[in-house]
Design a protein around this motif. Structure first.
Motif, short mmCIF file in Angstrom:
data_model
loop_
_atom_site.label_atom_id
_atom_site.label_comp_id
_atom_site.label_asym_id
_atom_site.label_seq_id
_atom_site.Cartn_x
_atom_site.Cartn_y
_atom_site.Cartn_z
N VAL A 29 -41.03 -30.29 -7.45
CA VAL A 29 -40.22 -29.90 -6.28
C VAL A 29 -39.11 -28.99 -6.78
O VAL A 29 -38.24 -29.41 -7.54
N GLU A 30 -39.18 -27.72 -6.35
CA GLU A 30 -38.15 -26.75 -6.74
C GLU A 30 -37.44 -26.25 -5.49
O GLU A 30 -38.06 -25.64 -4.61
N LEU A 31 -36.13 -26.53 -5.44
CA LEU A 31 -35.30 -26.12 -4.32
C LEU A 31 -34.12 -25.31 -4.82
O LEU A 31 -32.99 -25.43 -4.32
N ASN A 32 -34.36 -24.47 -5.79
CA ASN A 32 -33.29 -23.68 -6.39
C ASN A 32 -32.73 -22.63 -5.42
O ASN A 32 -33.45 -22.09 -4.59
N GLU A 33 -31.42 -22.39 -5.54
CA GLU A 33 -30.75 -21.33 -4.78
C GLU A 33 -30.95 -21.47 -3.28
O GLU A 33 -31.36 -20.54 -2.59
#
Length: 232
Positions: A29-33
């Motif tokens: 799960v990538e929720l960067n920026e």
């Protein structure tokens, strides 16, 4: 699941977290920026206590503060599948929480760089079990040269040596030297008297009061003082 740079806010993150609680297929799960704050991070922390598939959670460059970081940290003591957590560039000062939570042995990487960390507590010693831990190089966080002189600036073992020494024992600072420089009437004697002030000593208090009065009379006249009061 790669959702970087999608302006995802707390409400959307909360909906996503609810879906992840019982999901057993999503590994990353990538929720960067995005726009994830404490509420969203708290929801994700709650999801991590139930989820058994997520291995990598990346929340770099959001707006997560102490409450959100603490919620995720607490989840690490329960979750048994997460191996990598990245919180680079947020607003959390709660680095110690990640040690106090007693993260499980499968944790491999904890990235906390570029958060406004101001101190590392002895609870951080528990993160020694994580192979890679990155915090910002900061003079307020990093141990003093007397502890870390044998370590390079990127050697995190210096932090642990410092914290171990802190946890083991401490010696109070009983005496030091202080030089006060300044023109006459600048208040050096007043400052010295205040620094040497004995708790509950009427004599010291009287001496401090007298020093203040004398300093003001030397440098400023009564007319000056009355003028300041009138113009305040």
């Amino acid at each position: 699941m790669f959702l970087d740079q999608n302006e995802i806010d707390d409400d959307s993150t909360t909906v996503l977290a609810a879906a992840l609680r019982c999901n057993n297929t999503v590994r990353v799960v990538e929720l960067n920026e995005n726009c994830v704050g404490d509420a969203g991070a708290i929801a994700l922390g709650s999801a991590l206590t139930m989820n058994s598939s997520i291995q990598i959670l990346s929340l770099n460059n959001n707006s997560i503060g102490d409450a959100g970081a603490s919620a995720i940290a607490n989840a690490l003591g329960i979750n048994r599948t997460l191996t990598t957590l990245r919180l680079h560039g947020n607003r959390s000062t709660e680095v110690a929480s990640f040690g106090a939570s007693q993260p499980s042995q499968q944790m491999q990487e904890l990235i906390l760089r570029s958060n406004p960390v101001n101190v590392l507590g002895v609870e951080f010693l528990a993160t020694q079990s994580i192979p890679t831990v990155v915090v910002s190089y900061d003079s307020l966080v990093w141990p003093p040269p007397s502890i870390s002189s044998q370590a390079s600036a990127v050697d995190r073992s210096a932090i642990y040596r410092f914290l171990e020494a802190t946890a083991a024992s401490s010696n109070p600072l009983m005496r030091s030297r202080l030089m006060l420089l300044g023109c006459g009437g600048a208040g050096k004697t007043t400052l010295k008297t205040a620094l040497l002030l004995s708790t509950g000593s009427d004599d010291s208090i009287s001496s401090l009061r007298g020093s203040i009065i004398e300093t003001m009379r030397i440098r400023w006249s009564e007319a000056d003082i009355e003028s300041w009061v009138d113009n305040d």
